[in-house]
Design a protein around this motif. Sequence first.
Motif, PDB file in Angstrom:
ATOM      1  N   MET A   1      13.171   6.833   2.203  1.00 28.09           N
ATOM      2  CA  MET A   1      11.518   7.088   1.652  1.00 28.09           C
ATOM      3  C   MET A   1      11.072   5.588   1.034  1.00 28.09           C
ATOM      4  O   MET A   1      12.028   5.087   0.328  1.00 28.09           O
ATOM      5  CB  MET A   1      11.809   8.110   0.465  1.00 28.09           C
ATOM      6  CG  MET A   1      10.684   8.420  -0.348  1.00 28.09           C
ATOM      7  SD  MET A   1      10.975   9.675  -1.219  1.00 28.09           S
ATOM      8  CE  MET A   1      10.340   9.307  -2.556  1.00 28.09           C
ATOM      9  N   ASP A   2       9.927   5.432   1.384  1.00 29.73           N
ATOM     10  CA  ASP A   2       9.415   3.912   0.898  1.00 29.73           C
ATOM     11  C   ASP A   2       9.107   4.313  -0.666  1.00 29.73           C
ATOM     12  O   ASP A   2       7.941   5.113  -0.666  1.00 29.73           O
ATOM     13  CB  ASP A   2       8.291   3.646   1.797  1.00 29.73           C
ATOM     14  CG  ASP A   2       7.878   2.192   1.274  1.00 29.73           C
ATOM     15  OD1 ASP A   2       8.385   1.821   0.220  1.00 29.73           O
ATOM     16  OD2 ASP A   2       6.710   1.874   2.099  1.00 29.73           O
ATOM     17  N   LEU A   3       9.695   3.635  -1.485  1.00 22.77           N
ATOM     18  CA  LEU A   3       9.076   3.846  -2.945  1.00 22.77           C
ATOM     19  C   LEU A   3       8.203   2.586  -3.507  1.00 22.77           C
ATOM     20  O   LEU A   3       8.034   2.433  -4.661  1.00 22.77           O
ATOM     21  CB  LEU A   3      10.388   4.101  -3.712  1.00 22.77           C
ATOM     22  CG  LEU A   3      11.203   5.202  -3.505  1.00 22.77           C
ATOM     23  CD1 LEU A   3      12.330   5.264  -4.552  1.00 22.77           C
ATOM     24  CD2 LEU A   3      10.357   6.682  -3.614  1.00 22.77           C
ATOM     25  N   SER A   4       7.741   1.931  -2.530  1.00 27.68           N
ATOM     26  CA  SER A   4       6.689   0.835  -2.967  1.00 27.68           C
ATOM     27  C   SER A   4       5.351   1.463  -3.578  1.00 27.68           C
ATOM     28  O   SER A   4       5.217   2.841  -3.679  1.00 27.68           O
ATOM     29  CB  SER A   4       6.172   0.048  -1.744  1.00 27.68           C
ATOM     30  OG  SER A   4       5.268   0.696  -0.975  1.00 27.68           O
ATOM     31  N   LYS A   5       4.942   0.822  -4.516  1.00 29.43           N
ATOM     32  CA  LYS A   5       3.612   1.111  -5.451  1.00 29.43           C
ATOM     33  C   LYS A   5       2.579   1.479  -4.407  1.00 29.43           C
ATOM     34  O   LYS A   5       2.099   2.553  -4.858  1.00 29.43           O
ATOM     35  CB  LYS A   5       3.114  -0.075  -6.287  1.00 29.43           C
ATOM     36  CG  LYS A   5       4.290  -0.482  -7.294  1.00 29.43           C
ATOM     37  CD  LYS A   5       3.954  -1.688  -8.070  1.00 29.43           C
ATOM     38  CE  LYS A   5       4.900  -1.999  -9.240  1.00 29.43           C
ATOM     39  NZ  LYS A   5       4.557  -3.109  -9.782  1.00 29.43           N
ATOM     40  N   HIS A   6       2.580   0.896  -3.378  1.00 31.81           N
ATOM     41  CA  HIS A   6       1.360   1.339  -2.265  1.00 31.81           C
ATOM     42  C   HIS A   6       1.819   2.649  -1.825  1.00 31.81           C
ATOM     43  O   HIS A   6       0.853   3.323  -1.995  1.00 31.81           O
ATOM     44  CB  HIS A   6       1.431   0.255  -1.351  1.00 31.81           C
ATOM     45  CG  HIS A   6       0.300   0.362  -0.136  1.00 31.81           C
ATOM     46  ND1 HIS A   6       0.767   0.726   0.949  1.00 31.81           N
ATOM     47  CD2 HIS A   6      -1.067   0.541  -0.229  1.00 31.81           C
ATOM     48  CE1 HIS A   6      -0.401   0.936   1.797  1.00 31.81           C
ATOM     49  NE2 HIS A   6      -1.507   0.977   0.820  1.00 31.81           N
ATOM     50  N   ILE A  12       0.172  10.283  -3.438  1.00 29.00           N
ATOM     51  CA  ILE A  12      -0.784  11.139  -4.471  1.00 29.00           C
ATOM     52  C   ILE A  12      -2.246  10.775  -4.236  1.00 29.00           C
ATOM     53  O   ILE A  12      -3.092  11.348  -4.996  1.00 29.00           O
ATOM     54  CB  ILE A  12      -0.474  10.501  -5.928  1.00 29.00           C
ATOM     55  CG1 ILE A  12      -0.753   9.209  -6.377  1.00 29.00           C
ATOM     56  CG2 ILE A  12       1.195  10.665  -6.222  1.00 29.00           C
ATOM     57  CD1 ILE A  12      -0.609   8.846  -7.748  1.00 29.00           C
ATOM     58  N   GLY A  13      -2.839  10.120  -3.188  1.00 26.59           N
ATOM     59  CA  GLY A  13      -3.917   9.959  -2.826  1.00 26.59           C
ATOM     60  C   GLY A  13      -4.683   8.934  -3.565  1.00 26.59           C
ATOM     61  O   GLY A  13      -6.045   9.045  -3.937  1.00 26.59           O
TER      62      GLY A  13
END
Length: 111
Positions: A1-6, A12-13
């Motif tokens: 799972m990519d947890l980057s801010k982007h 969350i849209g």
Amino acid sequence: MDLSKHAISEEIGAEYYVFLQPTMGLIDIQIPVDINSKDYDLYSKMPQEYLEMINVHFDQLRKFCDRLDYCVDITAAVPPTGGMYSDPRHHNEIGNEKLAQIIFDKIFSVE
């Protein structure tokens, strides 16, 4: 799972932006021309080695930013036209107000 801010923002849209901000000494875009200004005084005290290093670094950052659809390059914004910088890396209150307006306009622009 990519947890980057982007990635989190996308999940969350929400819109996500990164702004590559200006710094004094960038060739052709952030070099003061008024030799009687505070900005020029700050610039004239910058070591040549630092100027070379910051330009190489920002060339790399600009190329990286160009590849990201959420990165906005504002390195040419708010040049040192006399009294925009508090030190060679940071704008002062006047410069920050102008940068803030540019960032605000980008975030809230209708596209």
